[in-house]
Design a protein around this motif. Sequence first.
Motif, short mmCIF file in Angstrom:
data_model
loop_
_atom_site.label_atom_id
_atom_site.label_comp_id
_atom_site.label_asym_id
_atom_site.label_seq_id
_atom_site.Cartn_x
_atom_site.Cartn_y
_atom_site.Cartn_z
N GLU A 73 0.84 -1.20 0.00
CA GLU A 73 0.00 0.00 0.00
C GLU A 73 0.87 1.25 0.00
O GLU A 73 0.59 2.21 -0.72
N ARG A 77 0.96 4.06 -2.85
CA ARG A 77 0.78 5.49 -2.56
C ARG A 77 1.95 6.31 -3.10
O ARG A 77 1.76 7.40 -3.63
N SER A 82 -3.51 3.38 -5.49
CA SER A 82 -3.89 2.60 -4.32
C SER A 82 -4.20 1.17 -4.76
O SER A 82 -4.35 0.90 -5.96
#
Length: 193
Positions: A73, A77, A82
């Motif tokens: 994740e 980012r 995402s």
Amino acid sequence: MKKSYYLLLMLFVAVFSGCKKEEEDPVDKIFSFDIKNEKEFVATKNEINAAYTASSNGFNFPLPVSGVAGDTEADFRENNTSTSLVTDIRVREVYLTMPDNATEDFSFLEKVDIYIAMDKDDPNPLLMAYNRAIPTNVGKKLVFTPTDASVVKYVKAGEYALILKDYKMRRQVTSDLSITARITYTVTANPLK
């Protein structure tokens, strides 16, 4: 003047007529990036030598490398996307290394496949990469050929297992092996999803 214009036009045609434009989805090109995962593990002398003995007798049991994890994740980012926008993940590069001061190298292996699985007990692991012609002078870095299989569900899960199987060994080893698995994935995300 007309002659130089004609010559310039012919040069332009000659240069650009040989260029073939590849058909590529512009979204894939813009929204693809690489992430890397790494896992250090120890393959014990007893495990490897037991696998060698079993394979010599016609058996081949898998050697799991559990708990490979990355902060996917955070990687997503960092690349302005995402998990929910990731549409595909493919293996770009896989290799195993041993420390320079290790007493062994990968020459004890003749061939080995690497599978990816949700965990070490997953009944349906997916072939991720292979090396089926390991030279006897391979040294302390073993490079694999990735398959074209999508590994999106495994990497998006955040943690997965690697399973070494379908191997053939040349010999037993004399010590435990500290090994690092390094994997580079190419991630494709769709911001229009």
